[in-house]
Design a protein around this motif. Sequence first.
Motif: not given
Length: 488
Positions: A254-267
């Motif tokens: 999987n990806r290395l998770y980070t604090r989500p950007t607006n675009r990542e978090f919207a869905a």
Amino acid sequence: MSDEPKLRIGLLLDSFDVPAWTYAMLESIAQSADAEVALVVLGGDDAPRSRPSRLASLIRARSHLLYVAYGKFDRRRFRKLRRPDATELKDASNLLAGVPVLKVTPRRKRFSDWIEDDDIAAIRGHELDVLVRLGLRILRGEILEAAKYGVWSFHHGDNRVNRGSPPGFWEVFLDQRVTGAILQVLNEDLDNGTVLCRSYWATERDSARGNLNALLWKSLHLLPRMLRRLRRLGGKAFLKKVAEENRRPNFYSNRLYTRPTNREFAAPLCRHLARRAKDKLCGMFSSEQWHLAFRFGDGISTSLWRFKPIVPPKDRFWADPHVVYKDGKYYIFIEEFIYAAGKAHISVIEIDEHGNRGPPRNVLEAPHHLSYPFTFEYEGDYYMIPESLDHPGIDVYKCTRFPDEWRFCTTLIPDVHAADATLLWHESRWWLFASIPAGVGCSPWDELSVFHADHPMSNDWMPHADNPVVCDVCRARPAGGIFLHKGR
């Protein structure tokens, strides 16, 4: 108890103000006979670090507005629940009074810290068995070898499916049913050190803040347990056991998770809100009701559609069936939960060999909730161990007139809040399996503990040396009498 001297541990902290879960963990260590804090290494707040420009800070803040807004809303909602807050800061200087303190100024790069050579030499001089990382950032360099058994660190997530941050967050918004934590020996590969132990809990799917809080409270017990095991086994046997448990390579895709950007978090946020709305709507027009089902036959029947249901009235549910076959009838002891009463009692349903059944009869009731009526025969008499999680102690009742009359017999283990106690006679020894909550904020069904005694009415049950023997919500909770199947 081991005759070995206490383990000498060092703490890597940012300051003496530590989160409540860390404070509780240090209290547990201080009260144990396994380890003592021999050094505190402070390297946090006073150390200089590069600061991003105001423009960069503004751009970064704007790109995470959804995450920040959700976090504020979620924290307010969490406070209304009035749960013990694992992140509340507490002054640990009283717990660490008299412990030598070494202040260090790490060399800092973007995400990592390097401890200077002179400071590492000073740390080595304290001859530590374990360094515990409870502060600083990603550690690199010689500090990883400064203690006999390395630097131990928590990763608040299952490093096989979730590496990075924020802890407890992505499990909620990726709708993962289980949240994990590990205690590892750090190396240069992020979140991929040698795993000392793993633990898994049911995700609190309604709130990232609630999930983080549960995660922190539950994970604090991992360190004291591993220190106890290290001292009991000794270094050589401990390292051999750890190596065996880490014999398979741990691939991470999987990806290395980070604090989500607006675009990542919207869905994910929209899906989360839709799921919560659906759950609330369903709760308004329907309710979950447990019922029973049975089928006659030898062995294990895996075709559930062949079972005949026994559905209770709408004002209650039936669960936890334990079966006794006697004089041509099946006696099904069950938890009968009455919604209006808010608690359950133990009832029995009789079924003959043709499937004819009578109504349930109340056979055991108490001022507190009763469930899981584990029933067994011993020396010609029948006994029952009902679960009474809110009432301390594992109590046994003896049947005086089968199946309707039961009287208190003895308490096997006092002053313990245990769920689903289950007995097994195996290799000339009685074994007791039970789910016991680790502490504050912990579910009783995440861990399995085992005890043993020479007879089932003993008041001297010995705990297994590695209790809890299972730390995984997916397979810890007892689910009825233990049986033999194909030699297993």
